[in-house]
Design a protein around this motif. Structure first.
Motif, PDB file in Angstrom:
ATOM      1  N   SER A  39       0.837  -1.206   0.000  1.00 17.37           N
ATOM      2  CA  SER A  39       0.000   0.000   0.000  1.00 17.37           C
ATOM      3  C   SER A  39       0.872   1.256   0.000  1.00 17.37           C
ATOM      4  CB  SER A  39      -0.921   0.015   1.210  1.00 17.37           C
ATOM      5  OG  SER A  39      -0.185   0.246   2.395  1.00 17.37           O
ATOM      6  N   LEU A  40       0.308   2.308  -0.539  1.00 18.91           N
ATOM      7  CA  LEU A  40       1.002   3.590  -0.559  1.00 18.91           C
ATOM      8  C   LEU A  40       1.202   4.094   0.870  1.00 18.91           C
ATOM      9  CD1 LEU A  40       2.234   5.757  -2.286  1.00 18.91           C
ATOM     10  CD2 LEU A  40      -0.034   6.738  -2.634  1.00 18.91           C
ATOM     11  N   SER A  41       0.240   3.836   1.724  1.00 14.47           N
ATOM     12  CA  SER A  41       0.369   4.224   3.131  1.00 14.47           C
ATOM     13  C   SER A  41       1.567   3.535   3.777  1.00 14.47           C
ATOM     14  CB  SER A  41      -0.898   3.859   3.900  1.00 14.47           C
ATOM     15  OG  SER A  41      -1.980   4.632   3.461  1.00 14.47           O
ATOM     16  N   ARG A  42       1.759   2.261   3.468  1.00 14.26           N
ATOM     17  CA  ARG A  42       2.871   1.504   4.044  1.00 14.26           C
ATOM     18  C   ARG A  42       4.208   2.053   3.544  1.00 14.26           C
ATOM     19  NH1 ARG A  42       2.885  -1.153   8.337  1.00 14.26           N
ATOM     20  NH2 ARG A  42       0.966  -2.079   7.664  1.00 14.26           N
ATOM     21  N   ILE A  43       4.274   2.421   2.267  1.00 13.61           N
ATOM     22  CA  ILE A  43       5.505   3.000   1.714  1.00 13.61           C
ATOM     23  C   ILE A  43       5.848   4.296   2.420  1.00 13.61           C
ATOM     24  CG2 ILE A  43       6.525   4.074  -0.332  1.00 13.61           C
ATOM     25  CD1 ILE A  43       5.012   1.992  -2.008  1.00 13.61           C
ATOM     26  N   ILE A  44       4.848   5.157   2.597  1.00 11.84           N
ATOM     27  CA  ILE A  44       5.080   6.445   3.255  1.00 11.84           C
ATOM     28  C   ILE A  44       5.445   6.230   4.720  1.00 11.84           C
ATOM     29  CG2 ILE A  44       3.971   8.598   3.962  1.00 11.84           C
ATOM     30  CD1 ILE A  44       2.435   8.434   1.262  1.00 11.84           C
ATOM     31  N   GLU A  45       4.777   5.285   5.373  1.00 18.75           N
ATOM     32  CA  GLU A  45       5.094   4.979   6.770  1.00 18.75           C
ATOM     33  C   GLU A  45       6.539   4.498   6.908  1.00 18.75           C
ATOM     34  OE1 GLU A  45       3.570   2.107  10.429  1.00 18.75           O
ATOM     35  OE2 GLU A  45       2.661   1.915   8.443  1.00 18.75           O
ATOM     36  N   ASN A  46       6.963   3.606   6.026  1.00 15.57           N
ATOM     37  CA  ASN A  46       8.344   3.104   6.077  1.00 15.57           C
ATOM     38  C   ASN A  46       9.351   4.213   5.804  1.00 15.57           C
ATOM     39  OD1 ASN A  46       7.533   0.521   6.690  1.00 15.57           O
ATOM     40  ND2 ASN A  46       7.551  -0.169   4.574  1.00 15.57           N
ATOM     41  N   TYR A  47       9.021   5.094   4.860  1.00 16.98           N
ATOM     42  CA  TYR A  47       9.921   6.203   4.550  1.00 16.98           C
ATOM     43  C   TYR A  47      10.069   7.138   5.751  1.00 16.98           C
ATOM     44  CZ  TYR A  47      11.748  10.474   2.521  1.00 16.98           C
ATOM     45  OH  TYR A  47      12.495  11.584   2.274  1.00 16.98           O
ATOM     46  N   LEU A  48       8.949   7.516   6.354  1.00 18.76           N
ATOM     47  CA  LEU A  48       9.007   8.402   7.516  1.00 18.76           C
ATOM     48  C   LEU A  48       9.725   7.728   8.682  1.00 18.76           C
ATOM     49  CD1 LEU A  48       5.438   9.996   7.375  1.00 18.76           C
ATOM     50  CD2 LEU A  48       7.617  11.052   6.729  1.00 18.76           C
ATOM     51  N   ASN A  49       9.527   6.439   8.824  1.00 18.44           N
ATOM     52  CA  ASN A  49      10.222   5.698   9.878  1.00 18.44           C
ATOM     53  C   ASN A  49      11.732   5.721   9.645  1.00 18.44           C
ATOM     54  OD1 ASN A  49      10.382   4.054  12.207  1.00 18.44           O
ATOM     55  ND2 ASN A  49      10.635   2.264  10.899  1.00 18.44           N
ATOM     56  N   SER A  50      12.146   5.551   8.390  1.00 17.13           N
ATOM     57  CA  SER A  50      13.585   5.566   8.099  1.00 17.13           C
ATOM     58  C   SER A  50      14.198   6.950   8.338  1.00 17.13           C
ATOM     59  CB  SER A  50      13.849   5.120   6.659  1.00 17.13           C
ATOM     60  OG  SER A  50      13.447   6.104   5.746  1.00 17.13           O
ATOM     61  N   LEU A  51      13.414   7.992   8.131  1.00 14.31           N
ATOM     62  CA  LEU A  51      13.924   9.344   8.378  1.00 14.31           C
ATOM     63  C   LEU A  51      14.087   9.636   9.867  1.00 14.31           C
ATOM     64  CD1 LEU A  51      11.848  11.571   5.918  1.00 14.31           C
ATOM     65  CD2 LEU A  51      14.240  10.946   5.726  1.00 14.31           C
ATOM     66  N   THR A  52      13.201   9.076  10.658  1.00 18.41           N
ATOM     67  CA  THR A  52      13.171   9.426  12.077  1.00 18.41           C
ATOM     68  C   THR A  52      13.772   8.371  12.980  1.00 18.41           C
ATOM     69  OG1 THR A  52      10.946   8.499  12.280  1.00 18.41           O
ATOM     70  CG2 THR A  52      11.121  10.849  11.762  1.00 18.41           C
ATOM     71  N   ASN A  53      14.285   7.293  12.422  1.00 18.71           N
ATOM     72  CA  ASN A  53      14.835   6.211  13.223  1.00 18.71           C
ATOM     73  C   ASN A  53      16.205   6.604  13.750  1.00 18.71           C
ATOM     74  OD1 ASN A  53      15.508   3.830  14.412  1.00 18.71           O
ATOM     75  ND2 ASN A  53      15.073   2.559  12.635  1.00 18.71           N
TER      76      ASN A  53
END
Length: 83
Positions: free
Chosen positions: A27-41
């Motif tokens: 899902s597009l939501s999952r892609i965006i969630e993973n991207y934001l997670n990688s930025l803030t991890n």
């Protein structure tokens, strides 16, 4: 807990992202969630990468010239090798 988020994005980008998500079967939501997670991890700090002793041992300490024509050098090597 999942929370809804509304974003304003360029329509073309949204369409391309939907196609990409469809091709990847995610899902597009999952892609965006993973991207934001990688930025803030915080645990993935660039300074935390450790180079293994094996990789360190491969380093010669020599620097390659920026204008090196590696194809030409390799060609010379092969010519000498098969004389």
């Amino acid at each position: 807990m999942d929370t809804k988020l509304t974003l304003k994005l360029n329509q073309e980008i949204i369409e391309k992202a939907k196609i990409y998500a469809s091709q990847k079967k995610v899902s597009l939501s999952r892609i965006i969630e993973n991207y934001l997670n990688s930025l803030t991890n915080d645990s993935k700090n660039d300074n935390s990468i450790e180079i293994s002793p094996f990789v360190k041992s491969m380093s010669s300490g020599k620097k390659m010239p920026t204008d090196l024509d590696y194809k030409k050098e390799y060609s010379k090597h092969l010519m000498n090798k098969y004389k």
